[in-house]
Design an enzyme around this catalytic site. Sequence first.
Site, PDB file in Angstrom:
ATOM      1  N   GLY A 275       0.722  -1.291   0.125  1.00 32.65           N
ATOM      2  CA  GLY A 275       0.125   0.069  -0.068  1.00 32.65           C
ATOM      3  C   GLY A 275       0.815   1.315   0.037  1.00 32.65           C
ATOM      4  O   GLY A 275       1.835   1.224   0.419  1.00 32.65           O
TER       5      GLY A 275
ATOM      6  N   GLN B 149       3.242   9.937   1.055  1.00 27.96           N
ATOM      7  CA  GLN B 149       4.604   9.221   1.005  1.00 27.96           C
ATOM      8  C   GLN B 149       5.320   9.468  -0.286  1.00 27.96           C
ATOM      9  O   GLN B 149       6.540   9.284  -0.265  1.00 27.96           O
ATOM     10  CB  GLN B 149       4.589   7.800   1.016  1.00 27.96           C
ATOM     11  CG  GLN B 149       3.859   7.249   2.408  1.00 27.96           C
ATOM     12  CD  GLN B 149       3.850   5.753   2.568  1.00 27.96           C
ATOM     13  OE1 GLN B 149       2.814   5.229   2.074  1.00 27.96           O
ATOM     14  NE2 GLN B 149       4.787   5.205   2.989  1.00 27.96           N
TER      15      GLN B 149
ATOM     16  N   CYS C  43       6.386   0.119   7.342  1.00 24.96           N
ATOM     17  CA  CYS C  43       6.125   1.039   6.211  1.00 24.96           C
ATOM     18  C   CYS C  43       7.447   1.512   5.441  1.00 24.96           C
ATOM     19  O   CYS C  43       8.533   1.381   5.795  1.00 24.96           O
ATOM     20  CB  CYS C  43       5.945   2.177   7.137  1.00 24.96           C
ATOM     21  SG  CYS C  43       5.325   3.762   6.460  1.00 24.96           S
ATOM     22  N   LEU C  44       7.109   1.649   4.081  1.00 32.27           N
ATOM     23  CA  LEU C  44       8.297   2.123   3.150  1.00 32.27           C
ATOM     24  C   LEU C  44       9.046   3.353   3.573  1.00 32.27           C
ATOM     25  O   LEU C  44       9.942   3.535   3.169  1.00 32.27           O
ATOM     26  CB  LEU C  44       7.537   2.263   1.785  1.00 32.27           C
ATOM     27  CG  LEU C  44       7.103   0.836   1.157  1.00 32.27           C
ATOM     28  CD1 LEU C  44       6.317   1.073   0.032  1.00 32.27           C
ATOM     29  CD2 LEU C  44       8.201  -0.226   1.005  1.00 32.27           C
TER      30      LEU C  44
ATOM     31  N   HIS D 246      -3.600   1.333   7.837  1.00 35.50           N
ATOM     32  CA  HIS D 246      -2.449   1.962   7.816  1.00 35.50           C
ATOM     33  C   HIS D 246      -2.352   3.224   7.016  1.00 35.50           C
ATOM     34  O   HIS D 246      -1.501   4.180   7.346  1.00 35.50           O
ATOM     35  CB  HIS D 246      -1.276   0.823   7.498  1.00 35.50           C
ATOM     36  CG  HIS D 246       0.083   1.060   7.293  1.00 35.50           C
ATOM     37  ND1 HIS D 246       0.988   0.625   8.140  1.00 35.50           N
ATOM     38  CD2 HIS D 246       0.673   2.277   6.498  1.00 35.50           C
ATOM     39  CE1 HIS D 246       2.342   1.237   7.946  1.00 35.50           C
ATOM     40  NE2 HIS D 246       2.078   1.881   6.955  1.00 35.50           N
ATOM     41  N   GLU D 247      -2.775   2.947   5.586  1.00 30.61           N
ATOM     42  CA  GLU D 247      -2.594   4.130   4.756  1.00 30.61           C
ATOM     43  C   GLU D 247      -3.567   5.188   4.997  1.00 30.61           C
ATOM     44  O   GLU D 247      -2.806   6.358   4.877  1.00 30.61           O
ATOM     45  CB  GLU D 247      -2.896   3.477   3.424  1.00 30.61           C
ATOM     46  CG  GLU D 247      -2.099   2.335   2.795  1.00 30.61           C
ATOM     47  CD  GLU D 247      -0.598   2.609   3.007  1.00 30.61           C
ATOM     48  OE1 GLU D 247      -0.282   3.741   2.676  1.00 30.61           O
ATOM     49  OE2 GLU D 247       0.065   1.512   3.173  1.00 30.61           O
TER      50      GLU D 247
ATOM     51  N   HIS E 120      -1.826   7.672   7.264  1.00 39.06           N
ATOM     52  CA  HIS E 120      -1.106   8.509   6.531  1.00 39.06           C
ATOM     53  C   HIS E 120      -1.625   9.819   6.047  1.00 39.06           C
ATOM     54  O   HIS E 120      -0.821  10.830   6.184  1.00 39.06           O
ATOM     55  CB  HIS E 120      -0.234   7.742   5.308  1.00 39.06           C
ATOM     56  CG  HIS E 120       0.919   7.182   5.633  1.00 39.06           C
ATOM     57  ND1 HIS E 120       2.072   7.349   6.139  1.00 39.06           N
ATOM     58  CD2 HIS E 120       1.028   5.548   5.326  1.00 39.06           C
ATOM     59  CE1 HIS E 120       2.878   6.248   6.217  1.00 39.06           C
ATOM     60  NE2 HIS E 120       2.428   5.177   5.932  1.00 39.06           N
TER      61      HIS E 120
HETATM   62 NI    NI Z   1       3.321   3.278   5.839  1.00 35.60          NI
END
Ligand code: NI
Length: 178
Positions: free
Chosen positions: A49, A54, A102-103, A144-145, A148
Site C-alpha cells: 500500500g 509518502q 512502512c516504506l 495503515h494507509e 498517513h
Molecule cells: Ni506506511
Amino acid sequence: MSATSRTIAQLGAPVLRQIAVAVENVKAPQIQELAEDLFATLADTEGVGLAAPQIGESVRMMVIASRPTPRYPSAPLMQPTLLINPSFKALSEIREKGWEGCLSIPGIRAQVPRYTKIAVSYVDSQGQSLQLTLENFIARVFQHEYDHLDGLVYLDRVENNRDIITEQEFQKLIAGGR
Ligand code: NI
C-alpha cells in the site's frame, strides 16, 4: 503523460506529519497523474500500500495492492485499487495486533492493533462513489494507509516499545513460520 516512480518520503519529512487535503476535482490532470505515479511507485517496491503523502503530495489518495511479497509473504492477492477521499467505519468491536512495516520507515517492524473488519467509502478515478467491506490483512493495510492521510505513522499506534523489532529479526520470525 507517463507514470513516474517517485522517491518515497522518509520518517522525519514534514509531509508525513501533515493532515492531507481532500481531492476536489478527481478528473484534474494533476490528480490523474498522481494516481498513475502512486501505482508506478508502489509497483517498484515490495510494499502492499502507498499513500500520496509518502510521495510528497499532501492529498487524500491511496493505493492498496495486497499481494505476497518478500516483505509480506502471506498477504492475500488483490487487484491494485486507488481510493480517493476514503473514509471508514469499524465493523468489529475489537482490534487485533498484527505485524506492520512502512516504506517510509525502513528497517523495522511492529505489532499494531487494528480493527479486523471495516466498511470503507471512497471515490474512484472516474469520480464514482464506491463502498467496500474489508477484513483482516487488507483491512489492516487500509487503516495503515488511512493514517498517513492524517499525518500519523504506524509507530504512533504501537502500544508497547517491546512490540517493535528490526526487519532482520522479523525475517527470522516469518522464516520460523510464526
Ligand atoms: Ni506506511
